[in-house]
Enzyme design. Structure first.
Site, PDB file in Angstrom:
ATOM      1  N   CYS A  64      26.519  10.934  43.318  1.00 18.62           N
ATOM      2  CA  CYS A  64      26.005  10.833  44.689  1.00 18.62           C
ATOM      3  C   CYS A  64      26.521   9.561  45.363  1.00 18.62           C
ATOM      4  O   CYS A  64      26.848   9.562  46.544  1.00 18.62           O
ATOM      5  CB  CYS A  64      24.477  10.832  44.706  1.00 18.62           C
ATOM      6  SG  CYS A  64      23.742  12.327  43.997  1.00 18.62           S
ATOM      7  N   CYS A  91      21.833   8.888  40.643  1.00 17.66           N
ATOM      8  CA  CYS A  91      22.937   9.847  40.497  1.00 17.66           C
ATOM      9  C   CYS A  91      24.279   9.210  40.862  1.00 17.66           C
ATOM     10  O   CYS A  91      24.610   9.108  42.042  1.00 17.66           O
ATOM     11  CB  CYS A  91      22.617  11.041  41.411  1.00 17.66           C
ATOM     12  SG  CYS A  91      24.002  12.082  41.835  1.00 17.66           S
TER      13      CYS A  91
END
Length: 110
Positions: free
Chosen positions: A38, A35
């Site tokens: 993230c 991700c």
């Protein structure tokens, strides 16, 4: 996992002890290696943990390795941030955001 320095990692096994049982409010980032948003949040979380450590615990949970907790809180998108106070989720936010905005959004939960 996109580890943030100074931020503890929690798992299905210790979530209850570290988050539900915490005396401080806890900000949990539900995160994943794959991700990119993230990864952007790692320095934000590190700074938050350093600056707010007296009144807020900041932890990360890898969704790929901890399906029980991820499913229990119906987390579908990464990153998802949840604030837990007295064992209850009191705020949930999805997506990367700047530190100032994140602080504003969690202020009333602290």
């Amino acid at each position: 996992m996109s580890r943030a320095a100074g931020v503890a990692e929690v798992t299905d096994e210790d979530f209850a002890a570290e988050v539900i049982g915490s005396e401080l409010p806890v900000l949990v980032e539900f995160t994943a290696d794959w991700c990119p948003p993230c990864w952007q949040m790692a320095p934000v979380l590190s700074a938050l943990a350093a600056e707010e450590g007296e009144r807020l615990k900041v932890v990360q949970l890898d969704v790929d390795h901890n399906p029980e907790t991820t499913n229990a809180y119906r987390v579908l998108s990464m990153p998802t941030f949840m604030v837990f106070r007295a064992g209850e989720p009191v705020r949930s936010m999805v997506g990367a955001r700047p530190k100032r905005r994140l602080l504003e959004e969690i202020a009333d939960a602290l």
